[in-house]
Design a protein around this motif. Structure first.
Motif, short mmCIF file in Angstrom:
data_model
loop_
_atom_site.label_atom_id
_atom_site.label_comp_id
_atom_site.label_asym_id
_atom_site.label_seq_id
_atom_site.Cartn_x
_atom_site.Cartn_y
_atom_site.Cartn_z
N GLY A 30 0.81 -1.21 0.00
CA GLY A 30 0.00 0.00 0.00
C GLY A 30 0.84 1.26 0.00
N LEU A 31 0.16 2.39 -0.13
CA LEU A 31 0.81 3.70 -0.18
C LEU A 31 0.20 4.62 0.88
CD1 LEU A 31 0.79 4.14 -4.06
CD2 LEU A 31 2.74 3.49 -2.62
N PRO A 32 0.72 4.60 2.12
CA PRO A 32 0.17 5.46 3.16
C PRO A 32 0.56 6.93 2.94
CG PRO A 32 2.04 4.25 4.00
CD PRO A 32 1.78 3.74 2.62
N VAL A 33 -0.41 7.82 3.13
CA VAL A 33 -0.20 9.26 3.06
C VAL A 33 -0.87 9.85 4.28
CG1 VAL A 33 -0.70 11.36 1.75
CG2 VAL A 33 -0.21 9.24 0.54
N GLY A 34 -0.15 10.71 5.02
CA GLY A 34 -0.75 11.22 6.23
C GLY A 34 -0.13 12.50 6.75
N ALA A 35 -0.67 12.91 7.89
CA ALA A 35 -0.19 14.09 8.61
C ALA A 35 -0.09 13.74 10.09
CB ALA A 35 -1.14 15.26 8.42
N THR A 36 1.00 14.18 10.71
CA THR A 36 1.14 14.08 12.16
C THR A 36 1.07 15.50 12.70
OG1 THR A 36 2.51 12.10 12.00
CG2 THR A 36 2.61 13.34 14.05
N ALA B 187 -4.30 8.00 5.42
CA ALA B 187 -5.09 7.21 4.47
C ALA B 187 -4.14 6.29 3.72
CB ALA B 187 -5.82 8.12 3.49
N THR B 188 -4.56 5.03 3.57
CA THR B 188 -3.71 4.04 2.89
C THR B 188 -4.53 3.25 1.88
OG1 THR B 188 -2.40 3.80 4.91
CG2 THR B 188 -2.12 2.11 3.23
N PRO B 189 -4.38 3.53 0.60
CA PRO B 189 -4.93 2.60 -0.40
C PRO B 189 -3.97 1.41 -0.49
CG PRO B 189 -3.92 4.50 -1.47
CD PRO B 189 -3.80 4.71 0.00
N TYR B 190 -4.53 0.20 -0.48
CA TYR B 190 -3.66 -0.99 -0.53
C TYR B 190 -4.35 -2.14 -1.24
CZ TYR B 190 -6.27 -2.82 3.51
OH TYR B 190 -7.25 -3.28 4.34
N ILE B 191 -3.52 -3.06 -1.69
CA ILE B 191 -3.99 -4.26 -2.39
C ILE B 191 -3.75 -5.45 -1.48
CG2 ILE B 191 -3.65 -5.76 -4.37
CD1 ILE B 191 -2.69 -3.26 -5.90
N LEU B 192 -4.78 -6.23 -1.24
CA LEU B 192 -4.69 -7.48 -0.47
C LEU B 192 -5.32 -8.57 -1.32
CD1 LEU B 192 -4.00 -9.00 2.13
CD2 LEU B 192 -6.24 -8.34 3.00
#
Length: 139
Positions: free
Chosen positions: A93-99, A115-120
């Motif tokens: 997956g490709l996590p994108v975020g803010a802390t 937010a993480t779009p991912y393939i399982l």
């Protein structure tokens, strides 16, 4: 795939021995994750997350996440990266975020929004995490 995980876990563990450690607890709807990683204030940082399933029919999962801070300030960091996980099947997956660091006198505490779009398997999922992060060690 299992060899790749063992290698990633080793590299994350080795990196933690020479830098500050951060811990986190994250929630994504019906499940929670516990994370341990390297210093989130560095340009590049890594994290290992356990008990991270976001589907009810999976009991246990593990993820290795490498992230890059695109922007760092006194109040927040914007970051994104690559996640590789295992839940009986491999996932990527490709996590994108803010802390967000809401307490100016205690910058070690942060609120994570990710937010993480991912393939399982052969399906595509989107996971949203909210959580708390705490950087351990001295500044």
């Amino acid at each position: 795939m299992k060899r790749t995980f063992v290698l990633l876990l080793f590299l994350l563990s080795f990196g933690k021995a020479f830098s500050q450690v951060q811990v986190g607890v994250y929630h994504s709807g019906i499940s929670s994750q516990i994370g341990v990683g390297t210093n989130i204030e560095k340009k590049f940082f890594g994290e290992l997350r356990l008990w991270a399933p976001d589907r009810l029919d999976i009991d246990l999962g593990i993820e290795a996440i490498g992230q890059y801070n695109f922007y760092r300030s006194e109040w927040y960091n914007l970051h994104g990266g690559l996640m590789i996980g295992y839940y009986g099947d491999g996932t990527i997956g490709l996590p994108v975020g803010a802390t967000i660091k809401p307490i100016s006198s205690f910058q070690r505490f942060g609120l994570l929004m990710e937010a993480t779009p991912y393939i399982l398997g052969d399906e595509l999922f989107l996971r949203a995490n909210l959580g708390l992060r705490l950087r351990l060690g001295r500044d």
